[in-house]
Design a protein around this motif. Structure first.
Motif, PDB file in Angstrom:
ATOM      1  N   ALA A  21       0.831  -1.194   0.000  1.00  0.00           N
ATOM      2  CA  ALA A  21       0.000   0.000   0.000  1.00  0.00           C
ATOM      3  C   ALA A  21       0.870   1.250   0.000  1.00  0.00           C
ATOM      4  O   ALA A  21       1.655   1.465   0.909  1.00  0.00           O
ATOM      5  N   GLN A  22       0.742   2.052  -1.044  1.00  0.00           N
ATOM      6  CA  GLN A  22       1.496   3.287  -1.230  1.00  0.00           C
ATOM      7  C   GLN A  22       3.008   3.002  -1.234  1.00  0.00           C
ATOM      8  O   GLN A  22       3.724   3.278  -0.278  1.00  0.00           O
ATOM      9  N   SER A  74      -3.131   8.227  -4.018  1.00  0.00           N
ATOM     10  CA  SER A  74      -2.587   7.912  -2.689  1.00  0.00           C
ATOM     11  C   SER A  74      -3.703   7.665  -1.692  1.00  0.00           C
ATOM     12  O   SER A  74      -3.561   6.854  -0.768  1.00  0.00           O
ATOM     13  N   GLY A  75      -4.856   8.317  -1.880  1.00  0.00           N
ATOM     14  CA  GLY A  75      -5.970   8.141  -0.965  1.00  0.00           C
ATOM     15  C   GLY A  75      -6.625   6.773  -1.049  1.00  0.00           C
ATOM     16  O   GLY A  75      -7.263   6.322  -0.095  1.00  0.00           O
ATOM     17  N   SER A  76      -6.473   6.107  -2.184  1.00  0.00           N
ATOM     18  CA  SER A  76      -7.114   4.792  -2.350  1.00  0.00           C
ATOM     19  C   SER A  76      -6.117   3.635  -2.368  1.00  0.00           C
ATOM     20  O   SER A  76      -6.519   2.479  -2.536  1.00  0.00           O
ATOM     21  N   ALA A  77      -4.837   3.921  -2.185  1.00  0.00           N
ATOM     22  CA  ALA A  77      -3.817   2.868  -2.273  1.00  0.00           C
ATOM     23  C   ALA A  77      -4.027   1.778  -1.232  1.00  0.00           C
ATOM     24  O   ALA A  77      -3.931   0.584  -1.538  1.00  0.00           O
ATOM     25  N   SER A  78      -4.348   2.165   0.004  1.00  0.00           N
ATOM     26  CA  SER A  78      -4.551   1.164   1.064  1.00  0.00           C
ATOM     27  C   SER A  78      -5.779   0.314   0.770  1.00  0.00           C
ATOM     28  O   SER A  78      -5.757  -0.914   0.910  1.00  0.00           O
ATOM     29  N   GLU A  79      -6.855   0.970   0.356  1.00  0.00           N
ATOM     30  CA  GLU A  79      -8.075   0.240   0.030  1.00  0.00           C
ATOM     31  C   GLU A  79      -7.834  -0.768  -1.085  1.00  0.00           C
ATOM     32  O   GLU A  79      -8.250  -1.941  -0.976  1.00  0.00           O
ATOM     33  N   MET A  94       1.291  -5.445   2.783  1.00  0.00           N
ATOM     34  CA  MET A  94       2.458  -4.768   3.342  1.00  0.00           C
ATOM     35  C   MET A  94       2.242  -3.257   3.358  1.00  0.00           C
ATOM     36  O   MET A  94       1.764  -2.679   2.393  1.00  0.00           O
ATOM     37  N   LYS A  95       2.602  -2.654   4.468  1.00  0.00           N
ATOM     38  CA  LYS A  95       2.520  -1.204   4.604  1.00  0.00           C
ATOM     39  C   LYS A  95       3.650  -0.543   3.841  1.00  0.00           C
ATOM     40  O   LYS A  95       4.813  -0.929   3.955  1.00  0.00           O
ATOM     41  N   GLY A  96       3.292   0.473   3.046  1.00  0.00           N
ATOM     42  CA  GLY A  96       4.293   1.282   2.369  1.00  0.00           C
ATOM     43  C   GLY A  96       4.373   2.649   3.016  1.00  0.00           C
ATOM     44  O   GLY A  96       4.413   2.758   4.240  1.00  0.00           O
ATOM     45  N   THR A 100       0.041   3.826   9.770  1.00  0.00           N
ATOM     46  CA  THR A 100      -0.524   2.538  10.181  1.00  0.00           C
ATOM     47  C   THR A 100      -2.039   2.611  10.356  1.00  0.00           C
ATOM     48  O   THR A 100      -2.765   1.692   9.963  1.00  0.00           O
ATOM     49  N   GLY A 101      -2.533   3.725  10.942  1.00  0.00           N
ATOM     50  CA  GLY A 101      -3.971   3.845  11.174  1.00  0.00           C
ATOM     51  C   GLY A 101      -4.778   3.785   9.890  1.00  0.00           C
ATOM     52  O   GLY A 101      -5.834   3.140   9.835  1.00  0.00           O
ATOM     53  N   THR A 102      -4.282   4.446   8.856  1.00  0.00           N
ATOM     54  CA  THR A 102      -4.975   4.441   7.566  1.00  0.00           C
ATOM     55  C   THR A 102      -5.036   3.039   6.976  1.00  0.00           C
ATOM     56  O   THR A 102      -6.085   2.590   6.482  1.00  0.00           O
ATOM     57  N   LEU A 103      -3.907   2.335   7.023  1.00  0.00           N
ATOM     58  CA  LEU A 103      -3.868   0.980   6.468  1.00  0.00           C
ATOM     59  C   LEU A 103      -4.763   0.035   7.261  1.00  0.00           C
ATOM     60  O   LEU A 103      -5.531  -0.744   6.687  1.00  0.00           O
ATOM     61  N   MET A 104      -4.675   0.099   8.600  1.00  0.00           N
ATOM     62  CA  MET A 104      -5.439  -0.834   9.424  1.00  0.00           C
ATOM     63  C   MET A 104      -6.940  -0.559   9.340  1.00  0.00           C
ATOM     64  O   MET A 104      -7.748  -1.478   9.471  1.00  0.00           O
TER      65      MET A 104
END
Length: 297
Positions: A21-22, A74-79, A94-96, A100-104
């Motif tokens: 993500a990102q 970038s706003g939708s990368a985690s989703e 994997m977090k990029g 962390t809060g956004t990804l989780m």
């Protein structure tokens, strides 16, 4: 397992894919390049495609073999990364370059997230220069003040990860300040109850014994001097901290004072989650990836 390097050489029947993500961050891309070089896994990189390619070019990183760049905002990368894993287009999250809060938040989404029936907990695996084997620690990142039921699940998550690394019956030490039960100290009573639950088969696939203080959990001589007779005392594979503060202090002490190398993942989800920080070395990020892939296999 005596050293984290062994994770890189474990044979996987199927090559796994990691959704990042990102991914527009030099440290992440260097880790991706190392993982591909080690033939560890393939990648789907979510984020600003042009930025990812530009950073890769600046650092001499090839994005060809085993790597797909997915151009999203970038706003939708985690989703999109979470959806790739939940939709079986990738195996590990994997977090990029994202907090962390956004990804989780995306990983725990009720419609497409990765949460199953288990509690999510952080499992770290440490490799010390002068210790005889690797050592697991939980939970330094997710659960603030777990109750007895949550500690049971935290142990089960950690034991599962440990078994995947080749420890058939991991030895688990619930930590406290002392090694005797004191009803004024909840950590000691929880540890005793967890040990009894293990003895009666309510916690399976490992051996739990506590309460144990840190010294007599990992040092045989310290346990002997205190007259503690146990399969776990002095030989623990997994240290279970009573709360996040203890675990977090231990984690950072191991790294900064113990000079330990570390791999860490979030376990208990429907797929492993790799949460690394920008301060982590490329090597430690690579070990975390290897641990996640090994856990998912």
């Amino acid at each position: 397992m005596k050293r984290l390097d062994q994770l890189l050489h474990k044979s996987n029947a199927n090559r796994r894919t990691v959704a990042v993500a990102q991914a527009d961050e030099p440290g992440i891309l260097k880790t991706v390049a190392r993982a591909v070089e080690e033939e560890l896994c393939d990648f789907r990189l979510f984020g600003d495609g042009e930025k990812i390619k530009s950073i890769a070019a600046e650092n001499g990183i090839s994005l060809e073999q085993g790597i797909t760049v997915e151009h999203v905002s970038s706003g939708s990368a985690s989703e999109m990364a979470v959806k790739a894993v939940s939709g079986n287009a990738a195996d590990v999250l994997m977090k990029g370059h994202v907090d962390t809060g956004t990804l989780m938040k995306q990983a725990l989404h009720r419609d497409y997230g990765l949460k199953g029936n288990k509690i999510l907990s952080h499992v770290a695996l440490f490799d010390f220069p002068e210790y005889e084997k690797v050592l697991f620690l939980t939970d330094s990142a997710m659960n603030i003040s777990p109750d007895l039921h949550e500690k049971k699940q935290i142990i089960e998550n950690a034991a599962h990860v440990a078994r995947r690394t080749g420890i058939d019956e991991p030895l688990v030490a619930p930590l406290a300040a002392i090694e005797t039960v004191n009803t004024s100290m909840e950590a000691t009573t929880d540890a005793a109850l967890l040990s009894q639950m293990n003895a009666r088969g309510q916690i399976a696939g490992c051996i739990v014994d506590g309460p144990l203080a840190f010294d007599n959990a990992i040092n045989e001589e310290a346990a002997r001097k205190k007259g503690i007779t146990s399969r776990v005392a002095g030989h623990a594979d997994i240290l279970v901290a009573p709360d996040i503060e203890v675990a977090n202090v231990l984690y950072k002490s191991f790294v900064f004072f113990g000079k330990a190398r570390v791999a860490g993942i979030i376990a208990g989800a429907r797929a492993p989650i790799v949460l690394t920080s920008r301060s982590d070395s490329t090597e430690n990020k690579l070990f975390s990836l290897a641990l996640a892939i090994n856990e998912e296999e």
